[in-house]
Design a protein around this motif. Structure first.
Motif, PDB file in Angstrom:
ATOM      1  N   GLY A  44       3.943  -3.185  -6.159  1.00 54.19           N
ATOM      2  CA  GLY A  44       2.896  -4.411  -6.973  1.00 54.19           C
ATOM      3  C   GLY A  44       2.842  -4.526  -7.581  1.00 54.19           C
ATOM      4  N   LEU A  45       2.971  -5.881  -7.968  1.00 46.45           N
ATOM      5  CA  LEU A  45       3.540  -6.038  -9.357  1.00 46.45           C
ATOM      6  C   LEU A  45       2.629  -6.681 -10.667  1.00 46.45           C
ATOM      7  N   ALA A  46       2.421  -6.552 -12.103  1.00 42.68           N
ATOM      8  CA  ALA A  46       1.861  -6.556 -12.446  1.00 42.68           C
ATOM      9  C   ALA A  46       1.239  -8.250 -12.586  1.00 42.68           C
ATOM     10  N   ASP A  47       1.539  -9.119 -11.751  1.00 44.53           N
ATOM     11  CA  ASP A  47       1.436 -10.509 -11.451  1.00 44.53           C
ATOM     12  C   ASP A  47       0.324 -10.845 -10.436  1.00 44.53           C
ATOM     13  N   GLY A  48       0.486 -10.148 -10.125  1.00 48.13           N
ATOM     14  CA  GLY A  48      -0.224  -9.195  -8.351  1.00 48.13           C
ATOM     15  C   GLY A  48       0.433 -10.066  -7.615  1.00 48.13           C
ATOM     16  N   SER A  49       1.730 -10.168  -7.647  1.00 50.20           N
ATOM     17  CA  SER A  49       2.109 -10.318  -6.356  1.00 50.20           C
ATOM     18  C   SER A  49       2.678  -9.162  -5.602  1.00 50.20           C
ATOM     19  N   VAL A  50       3.186  -9.303  -4.185  1.00 46.45           N
ATOM     20  CA  VAL A  50       3.137  -8.209  -3.594  1.00 46.45           C
ATOM     21  C   VAL A  50       4.397  -7.895  -3.026  1.00 46.45           C
ATOM     22  N   LEU A  51       5.743  -6.953  -3.318  1.00 47.65           N
ATOM     23  CA  LEU A  51       7.068  -6.861  -2.772  1.00 47.65           C
ATOM     24  C   LEU A  51       7.026  -5.657  -1.602  1.00 47.65           C
ATOM     25  N   ARG A  52       7.883  -6.082  -0.892  1.00 52.94           N
ATOM     26  CA  ARG A  52       7.584  -5.672   0.598  1.00 52.94           C
ATOM     27  C   ARG A  52       8.982  -5.467   0.473  1.00 52.94           C
ATOM     28  N   ASP A  53       9.569  -4.057   0.890  1.00 51.69           N
ATOM     29  CA  ASP A  53      11.400  -4.255   1.495  1.00 51.69           C
ATOM     30  C   ASP A  53      11.084  -2.752   2.598  1.00 51.69           C
ATOM     31  N   GLN A  54      11.982  -3.652   3.384  1.00 48.87           N
ATOM     32  CA  GLN A  54      12.598  -3.056   4.936  1.00 48.87           C
ATOM     33  C   GLN A  54      13.056  -1.716   4.251  1.00 48.87           C
ATOM     34  N   LEU A  55      12.892  -0.765   5.378  1.00 49.67           N
ATOM     35  CA  LEU A  55      13.472   0.574   4.613  1.00 49.67           C
ATOM     36  C   LEU A  55      14.358   1.206   6.000  1.00 49.67           C
ATOM     37  N   GLY A  56      13.774   0.426   6.828  1.00 48.31           N
ATOM     38  CA  GLY A  56      15.191   0.348   8.296  1.00 48.31           C
ATOM     39  C   GLY A  56      14.104   0.121   9.268  1.00 48.31           C
ATOM     40  N   PRO A  57      15.329  -0.257  10.524  1.00 46.87           N
ATOM     41  CA  PRO A  57      14.694  -1.003  11.950  1.00 46.87           C
ATOM     42  C   PRO A  57      13.567  -0.339  12.159  1.00 46.87           C
ATOM     43  N   ARG A  58      13.333  -1.154  12.994  1.00 53.22           N
ATOM     44  CA  ARG A  58      11.615  -1.227  12.757  1.00 53.22           C
ATOM     45  C   ARG A  58      11.579  -0.764  14.954  1.00 53.22           C
ATOM     46  N   LEU A  59      11.056   0.509  14.730  1.00 48.53           N
ATOM     47  CA  LEU A  59      11.240   1.152  16.049  1.00 48.53           C
ATOM     48  C   LEU A  59       9.660   1.220  17.275  1.00 48.53           C
ATOM     49  N   TRP A  60      10.302   1.043  18.433  1.00 49.54           N
ATOM     50  CA  TRP A  60       8.712   1.188  19.085  1.00 49.54           C
ATOM     51  C   TRP A  60       8.070   2.571  19.494  1.00 49.54           C
ATOM     52  N   ARG A  61       6.907   2.491  20.151  1.00 52.71           N
ATOM     53  CA  ARG A  61       6.438   3.904  19.764  1.00 52.71           C
ATOM     54  C   ARG A  61       5.428   4.402  20.752  1.00 52.71           C
ATOM     55  N   GLY A  62       5.285   5.101  21.315  1.00 53.27           N
ATOM     56  CA  GLY A  62       3.927   5.035  22.244  1.00 53.27           C
ATOM     57  C   GLY A  62       3.363   6.154  23.167  1.00 53.27           C
ATOM     58  N   ARG A  63       2.346   6.445  22.983  1.00 53.81           N
ATOM     59  CA  ARG A  63       1.569   7.257  23.842  1.00 53.81           C
ATOM     60  C   ARG A  63       1.407   7.564  25.098  1.00 53.81           C
ATOM     61  N   VAL A  64       1.380   8.292  26.125  1.00 53.34           N
ATOM     62  CA  VAL A  64       0.618   8.407  26.841  1.00 53.34           C
ATOM     63  C   VAL A  64      -0.102   9.695  27.351  1.00 53.34           C
ATOM     64  N   GLU A  65      -0.744   9.392  28.344  1.00 49.84           N
ATOM     65  CA  GLU A  65      -2.023   9.624  29.271  1.00 49.84           C
ATOM     66  C   GLU A  65      -2.048  10.145  30.391  1.00 49.84           C
ATOM     67  N   LEU A  66      -1.690  11.551  30.557  1.00 53.33           N
ATOM     68  CA  LEU A  66      -1.516  11.625  32.187  1.00 53.33           C
ATOM     69  C   LEU A  66      -3.215  11.776  33.317  1.00 53.33           C
ATOM     70  N   HIS A  67      -3.294  11.440  34.286  1.00 56.43           N
ATOM     71  CA  HIS A  67      -4.026  11.508  35.491  1.00 56.43           C
ATOM     72  C   HIS A  67      -4.542  12.852  35.856  1.00 56.43           C
ATOM     73  N   PRO A  68      -5.133  13.392  35.361  1.00 65.48           N
ATOM     74  CA  PRO A  68      -5.846  14.738  35.904  1.00 65.48           C
ATOM     75  C   PRO A  68      -4.296  15.052  37.481  1.00 65.48           C
TER      76      PRO A  68
END
Length: 204
Positions: free
Chosen positions: A18-42
């Protein structure tokens, strides 16, 4: 594997300041990657042991697998691919902004919707698997099977090429297991339940 629950989201890799004037800066640090979670049936002991062995193999360095959103095997308007049939869609154009593309090779009148997934191969050494979701509203192929330009998320990466075959049924990306997230579950009577794991897209 018999999946009890599944989640998939597009991660963020950015720095916010954030800057003093209230504006917000957003900088991309790397590629956006898909991520997930799986739970298996008994599962019966034998099946659970077999799945545990496969997950143990995927925990080895350099091992990967193809993941796809099991809650949507195909486009919303054609979930089983009946209308797509033997059509062979491909990338028809790529916009300079790396956000938009168009397709050709679809059946006339074929409709894609916001949230539908698509994947294609790009690059070399290694060949990578791109997975994107459509964010534009309804996209309908014209009489020649071509669509207008539509936007996808995440942004297209360098290496995407016109003419690349596009997968609309079970669109997939290469993934690896996240260390420390594999749970083998616990056994009761004749079944093992509670097995789960998390994964993240890899571009290697």
């Amino acid at each position: 594997m018999r999946i009890r629950s599944f989640s998939l989201e597009l991660g963020e890799r950015m720095e916010v300041s954030g800057l003093a004037d209230g504006s917000v800066l957003r900088d991309q640090l790397g590629p956006r990657l898909w991520r997930g979670r799986v739970e298996l049936h008994p599962a019966p002991f034998a099946q659970a042991r077999a799945m545990a062995a496969r997950l143990a193999l995927l925990q080895e360095p350099g091992r990967s697998f193809l993941a796809w959103p099991v809650d949507q095997a195909g486009p919303a308007r054609d979930p089983k691919g009946t209308l797509l049939g033997a059509a062979a869609p491909q990338i028809a154009s790529l916009a300079p902004d790396a956000r938009d593309l168009s397709l050709s090779g679809l059946p006339a009148g074929y409709e894609l919707s916001c949230g539908d997934g698509l994947s294609f191969l790009y690059g070399s050494d290694p060949v990578r698997h791109a997975f994107h979701r459509i964010v534009t509203g309804s996209v309908v192929a014209d009489g020649t099977g071509a669509t207008s330009v539509f936007e996808v998320v995440p942004s297209l990466r360098a290496g995407a090429a016109i003419g690349a075959p596009v997968t609309l049924l079970r669109p997939a990306f290469k993934a690896v297991l996240l260390p420390g997230t594999v749970t083998a579950g616990s056994s009761e009577r004749v079944r093992t339940g509670g097995a789960s794991f998390e994964f993240i897209q890899t571009l290697r």
